[in-house]
Design an enzyme around this catalytic site. Structure first.
Site, short mmCIF file in Angstrom:
data_model
loop_
_atom_site.label_atom_id
_atom_site.label_comp_id
_atom_site.label_asym_id
_atom_site.label_seq_id
_atom_site.Cartn_x
_atom_site.Cartn_y
_atom_site.Cartn_z
N GLU A 99 -81.68 10.27 21.28
CA GLU A 99 -81.58 8.89 20.81
C GLU A 99 -80.34 8.23 21.41
O GLU A 99 -79.34 8.90 21.68
CB GLU A 99 -81.52 8.91 19.28
N ASP A 103 -78.16 4.28 13.77
CA ASP A 103 -77.60 3.11 13.10
C ASP A 103 -77.91 3.22 11.61
O ASP A 103 -77.28 3.99 10.91
CB ASP A 103 -78.20 1.87 13.76
N LYS A 131 -73.27 5.18 14.47
CA LYS A 131 -72.64 4.08 13.77
C LYS A 131 -72.78 4.32 12.27
O LYS A 131 -73.59 3.70 11.59
CB LYS A 131 -73.30 2.76 14.18
N PHE A 152 -71.95 -5.09 17.71
CA PHE A 152 -73.22 -5.17 18.42
C PHE A 152 -72.99 -4.70 19.85
O PHE A 152 -72.33 -5.37 20.64
CB PHE A 152 -73.78 -6.60 18.41
N VAL A 153 -73.50 -3.50 20.16
CA VAL A 153 -73.26 -2.88 21.46
C VAL A 153 -74.49 -2.95 22.35
O VAL A 153 -75.63 -2.90 21.88
CB VAL A 153 -72.78 -1.42 21.32
N ASP A 159 -79.94 -2.66 24.35
CA ASP A 159 -80.26 -4.01 24.80
C ASP A 159 -80.07 -5.04 23.70
O ASP A 159 -79.90 -4.73 22.53
CB ASP A 159 -81.72 -4.06 25.25
N ARG A 165 -79.64 -3.51 29.44
CA ARG A 165 -79.87 -2.06 29.45
C ARG A 165 -79.29 -1.41 30.70
O ARG A 165 -78.91 -0.25 30.68
CB ARG A 165 -81.36 -1.74 29.40
#
Length: 179
Positions: A99, A103, A131, A152-153, A159, A165
């Site tokens: 993965e 999150d 996270k 927000f990465v 993406d 990406r």
């Protein structure tokens, strides 16, 4: 650095070093396995991580892909949809779920249950990013690259609306891009 990036959180060099380290840990963990380990990568985000990680794997492995959807924009819908299932039976196999990020945990939990229902002997998780501050369900990766803050990465497979990406690093997206 891309103009939409606020900050590079994890460099390409750091990712490479961490993949080598994770490869060594995974090799050690599965060193006595009699059968191939099936790496199951979740499309599309985990593909760069899988490609980089398997360079450091010295085991008998095979890999397959699943495409699952649970996000709309920046938020999880908690409605896990299988868009592409595995191409093979996994009955009595050892699975390493690959993965990009853990999150909320909803997607991983649903996929683990699905793989167990398909007869997997064992399911472990390797995730480039974790996270934990956003976790909503009790699920954790067995092998973790980096623990990151609640930002927000994007990049290295991650993406925003299918963009970014391709970036070779993990960066924090500027707020004005997604708000």
């Amino acid at each position: 650095m891309h103009q939409d990036i606020k900050e590079i959180l994890i460099s390409e060099e750091e990712i490479e070093k961490k993949c080598e380290e994770l490869g060594s840990i995974i090799n050690d963990h599965y060193k006595d396995a009699k059968d191939p380990i099936i790496f199951v990568a979740l499309l599309k985000g985990s593909v760069p991580f899988l490609a980089r990680l398997i360079k450091y794997i010295d085991l008998d492995i095979e890999y397959d892909f699943m495409d699952v959807s649970s996000y709309a924009g920046t938020e999880t819908t908690r409605d896990i949809r299988i868009l592409k299932d595995l191409d093979r039976s996994i009955k009595d196999t050892n699975i390493l779920l690959v993965e990009d990020i853990v999150d909320t945990g909803h997607t991983i939990k649903a996929i683990i249950k699905l793989l167990e229902n398909k007869g997997a002997k064992d399911v472990k998780i390797v995730s480039l990013l974790d996270k934990p501050s956003r976790r909503e369900v009790d699920v954790y990766a067995d092998f973790i690259g980096f623990e990151i803050p609640n930002e927000f990465v994007i990049g290295f497979g991650l993406d925003f609306n299918e963009k970014y990406r391709h970036l070779p690093y993990v960066g924090i997206l500027k707020d004005e891009i997604y708000q």
